[in-house]
Every structure is written in C-alpha cells, then in structure tokens.
Design a protein around this motif. Structure first.
Motif, PDB file in Angstrom:
ATOM      1  N   GLN A 462      40.767 -54.051   7.778  1.00  8.45           N
ATOM      2  CA  GLN A 462      41.832 -54.564   8.611  1.00  8.45           C
ATOM      3  C   GLN A 462      42.284 -53.640   9.800  1.00  8.45           C
ATOM      4  N   ASN A 463      41.770 -52.372   9.524  1.00  7.09           N
ATOM      5  CA  ASN A 463      42.236 -51.158  10.552  1.00  7.09           C
ATOM      6  C   ASN A 463      41.069 -50.978  11.535  1.00  7.09           C
ATOM      7  N   ASP A 464      39.978 -51.534  11.151  1.00 14.12           N
ATOM      8  CA  ASP A 464      38.670 -51.144  12.343  1.00 14.12           C
ATOM      9  C   ASP A 464      37.796 -52.395  12.087  1.00 14.12           C
ATOM     10  N   GLU A 465      37.771 -53.199  13.271  1.00 14.18           N
ATOM     11  CA  GLU A 465      36.848 -54.436  12.902  1.00 14.18           C
ATOM     12  C   GLU A 465      35.548 -54.225  13.733  1.00 14.18           C
ATOM     13  N   THR A 466      35.487 -53.027  14.314  1.00 18.79           N
ATOM     14  CA  THR A 466      34.252 -52.697  15.175  1.00 18.79           C
ATOM     15  C   THR A 466      32.864 -53.412  14.829  1.00 18.79           C
ATOM     16  N   PHE A 467      32.514 -53.187  13.397  1.00 19.05           N
ATOM     17  CA  PHE A 467      31.161 -53.753  12.706  1.00 19.05           C
ATOM     18  C   PHE A 467      31.227 -55.045  12.387  1.00 19.05           C
ATOM     19  N   TYR A 468      32.681 -55.591  12.407  1.00 19.29           N
ATOM     20  CA  TYR A 468      32.783 -56.790  11.451  1.00 19.29           C
ATOM     21  C   TYR A 468      31.740 -57.972  12.126  1.00 19.29           C
ATOM     22  N   TYR A 469      31.512 -58.498  13.194  1.00 17.17           N
ATOM     23  CA  TYR A 469      30.807 -59.515  14.148  1.00 17.17           C
ATOM     24  C   TYR A 469      29.265 -58.907  13.823  1.00 17.17           C
ATOM     25  N   LYS A 470      29.078 -57.713  13.873  1.00 15.65           N
ATOM     26  CA  LYS A 470      27.651 -57.082  13.928  1.00 15.65           C
ATOM     27  C   LYS A 470      27.153 -57.348  12.549  1.00 15.65           C
ATOM     28  N   GLU A 471      27.792 -57.369  11.480  1.00 20.56           N
ATOM     29  CA  GLU A 471      27.277 -57.952  10.279  1.00 20.56           C
ATOM     30  C   GLU A 471      27.352 -59.318  10.021  1.00 20.56           C
ATOM     31  N   LEU A 472      28.320 -60.016  10.487  1.00 18.93           N
ATOM     32  CA  LEU A 472      28.555 -61.484  10.238  1.00 18.93           C
ATOM     33  C   LEU A 472      27.464 -62.296  10.489  1.00 18.93           C
ATOM     34  N   PHE A 473      26.944 -61.970  11.593  1.00 20.29           N
ATOM     35  CA  PHE A 473      26.023 -63.218  12.096  1.00 20.29           C
ATOM     36  C   PHE A 473      24.531 -62.845  11.241  1.00 20.29           C
ATOM     37  N   PHE A 474      24.428 -62.048  10.458  1.00 22.48           N
ATOM     38  CA  PHE A 474      23.128 -62.114   9.479  1.00 22.48           C
ATOM     39  C   PHE A 474      23.527 -61.660   8.222  1.00 22.48           C
ATOM     40  N   GLU A 539      25.767 -35.718  12.004  1.00 22.21           N
ATOM     41  CA  GLU A 539      26.620 -36.212  11.421  1.00 22.21           C
ATOM     42  C   GLU A 539      26.459 -37.751  11.186  1.00 22.21           C
ATOM     43  N   PHE A 540      26.293 -38.055   9.811  1.00 19.49           N
ATOM     44  CA  PHE A 540      25.784 -39.524   9.694  1.00 19.49           C
ATOM     45  C   PHE A 540      26.901 -40.346   9.493  1.00 19.49           C
ATOM     46  N   ASN A 541      27.552 -40.753  10.806  1.00 22.17           N
ATOM     47  CA  ASN A 541      28.816 -41.560  10.697  1.00 22.17           C
ATOM     48  C   ASN A 541      28.242 -42.930  10.591  1.00 22.17           C
ATOM     49  N   LYS A 542      29.146 -43.935  10.717  1.00 19.54           N
ATOM     50  CA  LYS A 542      28.787 -45.446  10.679  1.00 19.54           C
ATOM     51  C   LYS A 542      27.852 -45.866  11.549  1.00 19.54           C
ATOM     52  N   TYR A 543      27.939 -45.438  12.786  1.00 21.09           N
ATOM     53  CA  TYR A 543      27.213 -45.901  13.905  1.00 21.09           C
ATOM     54  C   TYR A 543      25.804 -45.267  13.796  1.00 21.09           C
ATOM     55  N   ILE A 544      25.639 -44.239  13.566  1.00 22.52           N
ATOM     56  CA  ILE A 544      24.119 -43.433  13.152  1.00 22.52           C
ATOM     57  C   ILE A 544      23.610 -44.236  11.936  1.00 22.52           C
ATOM     58  N   SER A 545      24.309 -44.739  11.135  1.00 15.17           N
ATOM     59  CA  SER A 545      24.026 -45.374   9.868  1.00 15.17           C
ATOM     60  C   SER A 545      23.369 -46.816   9.991  1.00 15.17           C
ATOM     61  N   THR A 546      23.772 -47.513  10.955  1.00 13.16           N
ATOM     62  CA  THR A 546      23.595 -49.025  11.267  1.00 13.16           C
ATOM     63  C   THR A 546      22.994 -49.308  12.374  1.00 13.16           C
ATOM     64  N   TYR A 547      22.442 -48.389  13.270  1.00 12.97           N
ATOM     65  CA  TYR A 547      22.055 -48.873  14.565  1.00 12.97           C
ATOM     66  C   TYR A 547      20.504 -49.585  14.141  1.00 12.97           C
ATOM     67  N   ASN A 548      19.907 -48.851  13.475  1.00 10.21           N
ATOM     68  CA  ASN A 548      18.630 -49.637  13.037  1.00 10.21           C
ATOM     69  C   ASN A 548      18.801 -50.827  12.179  1.00 10.21           C
ATOM     70  N   LEU A 549      19.499 -51.091  11.351  1.00 12.57           N
ATOM     71  CA  LEU A 549      19.772 -52.317  10.593  1.00 12.57           C
ATOM     72  C   LEU A 549      20.427 -53.261  11.484  1.00 12.57           C
ATOM     73  N   PHE A 550      21.330 -53.001  12.444  1.00  3.62           N
ATOM     74  CA  PHE A 550      21.918 -54.041  13.204  1.00  3.62           C
ATOM     75  C   PHE A 550      20.917 -54.399  14.329  1.00  3.62           C
ATOM     76  N   GLU A 551      19.846 -53.538  14.555  1.00  5.60           N
ATOM     77  CA  GLU A 551      18.909 -54.100  15.635  1.00  5.60           C
ATOM     78  C   GLU A 551      18.161 -55.138  14.964  1.00  5.60           C
ATOM     79  N   LEU A 552      17.501 -54.944  13.740  1.00  3.25           N
ATOM     80  CA  LEU A 552      17.040 -55.890  13.003  1.00  3.25           C
ATOM     81  C   LEU A 552      17.662 -57.124  12.696  1.00  3.25           C
ATOM     82  N   GLY A 553      18.977 -57.091  12.390  1.00  3.25           N
ATOM     83  CA  GLY A 553      19.871 -58.452  12.035  1.00  3.25           C
ATOM     84  C   GLY A 553      20.161 -59.172  13.344  1.00  3.25           C
ATOM     85  N   ASN A 554      20.518 -58.375  14.509  1.00  9.90           N
ATOM     86  CA  ASN A 554      21.237 -59.082  15.647  1.00  9.90           C
ATOM     87  C   ASN A 554      20.186 -59.044  16.524  1.00  9.90           C
TER      88      ASN A 554
END
Length: 632
Positions: A462-474, A539-554
């Motif tokens: 509820q405090n950060d929706e940045t990645f919600y839709y990026k995960e939702l569509f796959f 610095e393994f933040n959530k952006y670094i962690s997800t770039y490749n997976l979100f590329e595959l999914g979206n």
C-alpha cells in the motif's frame, strides 16, 4: 557465441601440438562490462576502508595509463609504471595500488563455456600456453590463475617480455621460444583484432571466441546502470551452454529476484528477534532454499495453503455476508470450485447439486453468490460448518506441535494477505500466545489486510505500487516459477502425516522437468553470486533484482513464449499459460477476444503471439488497465 561442438573441437585441436589461449575475457573475466569499470570498484573499496572520498579517481587512473604508454619506449607497460603517473601522494597511491591488485584477484572468475574448451584440450594431452596483453605483474597473474584453478604449461605476458599480441610480436616470440613452426599452434581468444586477425596474418590458426554481449534493457535507472551492467555480465559469463533454456532462464531471471529478496529478508530479520521463522508452502520452499544460502538463521518449512488455512475459519462466520467478505473468489467460479473453497468434496454432493438444477462444471458469477444463491447452499451449510470445525481442531493441534508461539514470522509469495489473516484468526480463537508478522514478495496495494496485520513486502504494497502492475500482467507465470514439487495442502489431519496433500499436478507431466531446471538455475545463481566478491559492490535493491524477470514477463521474446506458453497452469481450472486463437477468428468474434484477453494468464505474451510483431505490449496493457482502474 554459438556453441562449438565437442566433435568439431576434437577434430580441430587434433591437428596441433600447442594450444594457446588468451586470458582475460577468454578464460578469466571480471564480470564487468569494460576493463575500466574495475576502477569504480577500487574507488568504492578505498572509500569503505579509509572513510575518505576520492575525487575524480577513475579519470586520474585512466589518464595515468595513457601517459605511461605515451612515455614508454616499450610495446607494453607495467602497473607500477602506470602508478608513477597517478597524481596522488605516495601514501594514497600505495593504498590504491594494493587495492587494485587485490580487486583484480578477488573479482576474477572463469568463463564457464570457454573453460570447457581448455579442459577438452587438457584431456587430449595438449600443451597449453596462456598468452596475454596485460600490464599486471606475473606473480599477480599467477595468483589469479591459481585462484581459478586454470591448468597450463607456460605463461607468456606482454608485461614480462615487452611485446604484445596486437603487434604480432608476442606470437613471434612464442614460436621462437618454443622452436616450433606457426603450423604447430592454434590460438583461442575474444579480441577480433589481436586474437584472430593478427595471428591469422602470421599464419597461425586462430578461433575467435566472441564474449557474450551485454544484454541491454531499456528503462534501467541511471543510479542502477553500473550495478546492472555488472550483474548481467556476471550472468553472461556464468551461463552454461551445456544446460537447457529453462536452467539458464532461471539463472538469469528468478535467481536475481530470489537473491535480492533473501538479502531484504536478512536485513529485516536482523531488526527483529524472532522466536520462529516459517516459510509457507508451496511458494516458500524455493524461497527458503535461497535464504539458507545467504543466512544461517534457523527456519522451518510449514505446510500450508489458502484452502487448508481458510476452511478452518469458516465456522467462525455466522452469516454468509461476512463469510463471503473474508474469502477471495474469482470473477467467475464453477460449482465444483466453489465447493472446494467451502472444504467439501464435490463428487459427494453431486446429486444435491443436480437436484437444484446445477451442474458441477457450471460457472456462476461471484457477485451473484449470496445466502440464497446458489439454491443448494442452505442444504449443505451444516456440512460446511461441521467440516470447518473439525479441520480447525486439527490445525490448532498442528500449530501447537510445531511451537507456533512467541514472536513468529511467516514468509510467502504474498498478494492479498488472506493466509496470514486466517492464521491470525486461528491463533486468536485458539488463544495461542503468538505475535505474528508476515514477509512477502508483494502485497496487493488495495488489500485491506494491511491495515490490521503486521505485514511487509519487498516489491509492492500500500505504500509503494511501483512494481504492482509489472508483476500483475504475468502473475500466473510468476506463481508457476515459485511452485515446488509436491501437491497443494488440502487439509490438516490428526495422523502422523499431519497434512493431506492434493496430488502434484505436474507429477506425470513433461512440465515438471522444466520447472525443476528453472529453479535449479536460480539456486545456482545465488550460490555463484553469493560467493563472488562482486556481490559486495552491488546494491541489490528491488530494481536490480527484477529487471531481468520483468523483461521476461512483460517483454517476452518468441522463444520465451514458445518455451513457457504450452505449460499448464492450475488454478481453479487448468489452462495453458498462453492460449491464443487466430487474429481472423477474433476479428469475426470481437467479444470472444475481449473475454479471452481479460482471462489471459500472461497478457503481454497473449498479444505478442496474436499480433506477432515486437512492440511494447506492456505499456499498452498498462494504459488500458490504469484507465479502467481510474474510472472505477
């Protein structure tokens, strides 16, 4: 680089007595995009150790090398000669010199696919020469080779003999030193000029081992670019061409996400002193394996499922409205799936269902379900509540047996928080002395559970929706790659097994091996990266962690869709991850298109497979979804 087959290699090297290999970016790499990136690492290490800033270090170091080369009469220079032109005082220069050498050793690792060629040559009893244009001292190169277990017969360095490959003089020196002809030697290397063109011009057979190119992904944040380049080069250098698509895809996509999530969990757990940490089935299994690689914190795997935790709470709700409010229903649900949600075996109630004019496979809208609809509800209500009470007793006994008390954390993939809400209800009714906290990959931002439960998420809430839709569509693909190799938990029982499992959906399916290989790649990434010095500088933040997976999914490629699209996904019903009819069919049946796109499990892949052109389907879907949600 296209894989060179063992058969071709054996035939190729059989004609030569001496096999020469370039060292850096052929056998050894730093997992950096450019050689000068090591200077960024040196700067970080220096500032961490000595707590003082270095102004403009990278440019100073680059310019020092240029000046050293300009002022040298030799073809090659040494690291010490470079540092003679570094414009710092001697104390700082000495520190930096030592750190640079230390980083060259610590950051070095092997390029697995090229190491395979070296090992084949060794197996065939060939004499191995290592030939490199490099300013590092010989003893440092030897330490790098020793660290990486590189076996060789003789080492030729430009910094030792003041001759380089790029001029061809180092190759001439080798032939003269060994007293051999140029037809007795073959050279492997990554540089098209010095490792391929130059030796070929001297009559030496050469093979160009082109290093895997950096995978560029759009929309990488400026502050993440260096870390992301390092990560992707680490992945490229460690991918194994002997493995299949799924292993390498897991290594490159799920691996970084699990690593980043595990590091986040580790940080969160350091803030809290938990008596117990439970990873919830089934998604928690791979998450626990990942976490245990980076932490020695004691954890336990807990068999759980929405059905096994929510059904035991049904008896608490006296009226149907409150029951429906606390159970998540899809937009449409079959009668069979509805009974399963209530905890009943649909086959036992088939006659009652049909007596009231329904069929088990018949779909009804969730919004239409109420106290009087479906009509058979009042007839089976007592059975629902009696079964719920019985499952409640078994669940509470199970929790007590596993000491589910004190300050307790549960870890799961997330979404609505229904499982934590159910457990919270259970421990309150059973009067267990449990202070419960939930840690998730993501929590749906509009979930009301966040207002009443102790919950945190890595990617979105509820405090950060940045990645919600990026995960939702796959989302279905996302859940699939987290699933483990046992059936979902049906319910808790009073026998020694403690739980009753549904049959594992993929037990007799070819899809099982795909999921296993995908997760094996992810776990190997975590093992490799966690033991790499490089992990200290990213610095393994959530952006670094997800770039490749979100590329595959979206932004899936044709290969991604072909590989994953035919895998069955099991929810309330069974569907392929990508089910698409022809464009002509949808033109003739537009309502069918709207319905099937709405229900598509992997929306970007659905559109990519339908239209066959490579455009940004994610942005299109996002705009449609955002506009729809806004209008609500």
């Amino acid at each position: 680089m296209k894989k060179i087959s063992d058969t071709y290699l054996e035939k190729l090297i059989s004609e030569y007595d001496y096999i020469s290999f370039d060292i850096f970016d052929t056998l050894i790499c730093r997992n950096l995009e450019k050689p000068t990136d090591v200077f960024k690492i040196v700067k970080k290490e220096y500032e961490k150790i000595y707590k003082e800033k270095l102004n403009d270090w990278e440019n100073i170091r680059i310019n020092a090398e240029k000046r050293a080369r300009k002022n040298s009469n030799n073809e090659e220079i040494t690291l010490q000669e470079i540092y003679n032109f570094v414009e710092y005082d001697n104390v700082i220069k000495d520190r930096l010199y030592k750190i640079e050498i230390e980083m060259e050793i610590d950051l070095s690792s092997t390029i697995k696919n090229n190491l395979r060629i070296l090992n084949l040559c060794l197996k065939k009893g060939k004499k191995i020469l290592l030939t490199s244009d490099m300013y590092l001292p010989k003893d440092i190169i030897e330490k790098i080779l020793e660290k990486n277990k590189i076996t060789y017969n003789k080492l030729y360095l430009s910094s030792e003999v003041n001759l380089t490959k790029s001029t061809g003089n180092l190759f001439k020196y080798i032939i003269n030193d060994l007293k051999i002809s140029n037809t007795q030697i073959i050279h492997f290397g990554d540089n098209h000029g010095s490792d391929y063109i130059t030796p070929m011009m001297l009559g030496i057979k050469a093979v160009h081992l082109k290093r895997e190119p950096f995978k560029k992904i759009k929309n990488v944040r400026q502050e993440d670019k260096f870390s992301y380049r390092c990560l992707n080069n680490f992945i490229n250098d460690n991918l194994n061409e002997e493995k299949d698509y799924f292993y390498n895809a897991g290594y490159a996509t799920l691996g970084p996400l699990l690593y980043g999530y595990s590091k986040w969990l580790q940080s969160e757990f350091e803030k809290e002193q938990f008596d117990n940490i439970f990873f919830l089935a089934r998604d928690g299994y791979i998450m626990q394996k990942a976490f245990e690689i980076i932490s020695d914190r004691k954890t336990e795997y807990m068999y759980a499922s929405r059905r096994a935790l929510i059904v035991p709470t049904i008896w608490k709700y006296e009226d149907f409205l409150s029951l429906k409010k606390n159970m998540k229903f899809p937009r449409k649900i079959t009668i069979k799936a509805l009974l399963k949600k209530f905890g009943l075996d649909s086959q036992k109630y088939k006659e009652i269902i049909e007596k009231h004019g329904y069929k088990l496979e018949e779909e009804i809208l969730a919004e239409d379900i109420n106290e009087k609809n479906p009509r058979f509800y009042s007839e089976i209500k007592n059975d629902i509540y009696e079964n719920s009470k019985n499952e409640y007793e078994n669940l509470v006994n199970n929790l007590r047996k596993h000491n589910f008390e004190g300050k307790t954390a549960i870890v799961d993939i997330g979404w609505h928080g229904n499982m934590q809400f159910a457990i919270n209800n259970i421990i309150q009714v059973a009067e267990l002395n449990t202070d419960l906290y939930g840690y998730y990959v993501g929590i749906v931002p509009n979930s009301e559970k966040q207002k009443i439960l102790n919950m945190k998420a890595f990617l979105f809430d509820q405090n950060d929706e940045t990645f919600y839709y990026k995960e939702l569509f796959f989302n279905s693909l996302f859940e699939l790659i987290f699933s483990t190799q046992h059936g979902s938990v049906k319910k808790y029982v009073s026998t020694s097994e403690e739980v009753e499992l549904y049959p594992y959906e993929y037990e007799n399916s070819l899809d099982k091996e795909k999921i296993i290989n995908f997760q094996a790649g992810a776990i190997d990434f975590i093992k490799d990266f966690n033991s790499s010095k490089l992990s200290s500088f990213i610095e393994f933040n959530k952006y670094i962690s997800t770039y490749n997976l979100f590329e595959l999914g979206n932004y899936p490629s044709k290969q991604d869709i072909n590989m994953f699209g035919n895998i069955d996904f099991y929810d309330d019903d069974t569907h392929k991850l990508v089910e698409v009819q022809s464009l002509f069919y949808y033109i003739c049946h537009p309502k069918k298109f709207a319905d099937e796109f709405h229900n598509a499990h992997w929306k970007p892949a659905f559109l990519r497979k339908l239209f066959k052109i490579n455009i940004n389907y994610y942005n299109l879907i996002y705009k449609l979804k955002f506009r729809k949600d806004k209008n609500k």
